[in-house]
Write an enzyme that holds these catalytic residues in place. Sequence first.
Site, PDB file in Angstrom:
ATOM      1  CE  LYS A  54       4.332   3.281 -33.783  1.00 49.38           C
ATOM      2  NZ  LYS A  54       4.425   2.151 -34.730  1.00 49.38           N
ATOM      3  CD  GLN A  98       4.980   1.868 -38.417  1.00 49.96           C
ATOM      4  OE1 GLN A  98       5.420   2.138 -37.300  1.00 49.96           O
ATOM      5  NE2 GLN A  98       3.698   1.672 -38.639  1.00 49.96           N
ATOM      6  CG  ASP A 121       5.508  -3.468 -32.461  1.00 47.01           C
ATOM      7  OD1 ASP A 121       4.857  -2.720 -31.716  1.00 47.01           O
ATOM      8  OD2 ASP A 121       5.589  -3.300 -33.691  1.00 47.01           O
TER       9      ASP A 121
END
Length: 291
Positions: A54, A98, A121
């Site tokens: 990422k 994460q 997200d």
Amino acid sequence: MTAEYIDGKAVAEAVRAEVAVGVDAHLSATGRRPGLATLLIGDDPASEVYVRNKRRLCRDVGMADRHQHLPGDVSQRAVEETIDALAADTSVSGILLQLPAPPHLDAEELVGRIPAGKDVDGLTIWNAGLLAQNREGLRPCTPSGVMRLLDHAAVQIAGAHAVVVGRSALVGRPMAQMLTNRDATVTVCHSRTVDLEAVCKTADILVVAAGRPRMLDADAVKPGAVVIDVGIHRTADGLCGDVDTDSASRVASMITPVPGGVGPMTIAMLLENTLIAEKATANALIANAAD
């Protein structure tokens, strides 16, 4: 019949190229460079690989990498303070925690602490509510990537019967909502579904996100259906998805391969979300300055 593969790698590359152009244009217009803050807790090897990818792709499209790495034994309060600091930092466009987080932490509470406008997200309750009401907001990356693949392949969504296997908050539930918002008739299957194969075989569009290797094969696929395999698993035979691709591809009209299907789209859509979030932040700062 031999199914056509939907090339997620190529579509993801095109999305990233579009984002890079958008980043350059935004920087020229506002002097602001979008910044993505990835937050990694502990030293889980798989999570480290995901975050590394990422960060690399974030830099590749011209975004600022604002990574934070906290020790695995960090306290809940310390993580909350880190998220709060990133939330208050106007140079941070998006925040990504994460997951999974270490078990001693309340991950749901931590995700909920991320401001909706920086929730790249798309997992906060606020953004889930916006999706449920078909209002503008940041969407979960993997289902957004699936929708982009369907559009790229010119799949007719409106009026189609879509079956989604899996009901997780990360993929299954938002996937069903996105398809509904595009006028598909949607059935959601899960571990309690009776005669799963028979239900799946009614689908014009079959999206499988159940987390079980090769759980469905040609017997669960309607002839000519479009099959989207969200799963990815490392087995003794190599990587595979939730669908037995070799079997299903003899019946489906189109199918996503594993690897190279949905997977590359997730990060691409994360980058697109970050640019969207940055534009909203810049507009808010301009409006506040004008006041």
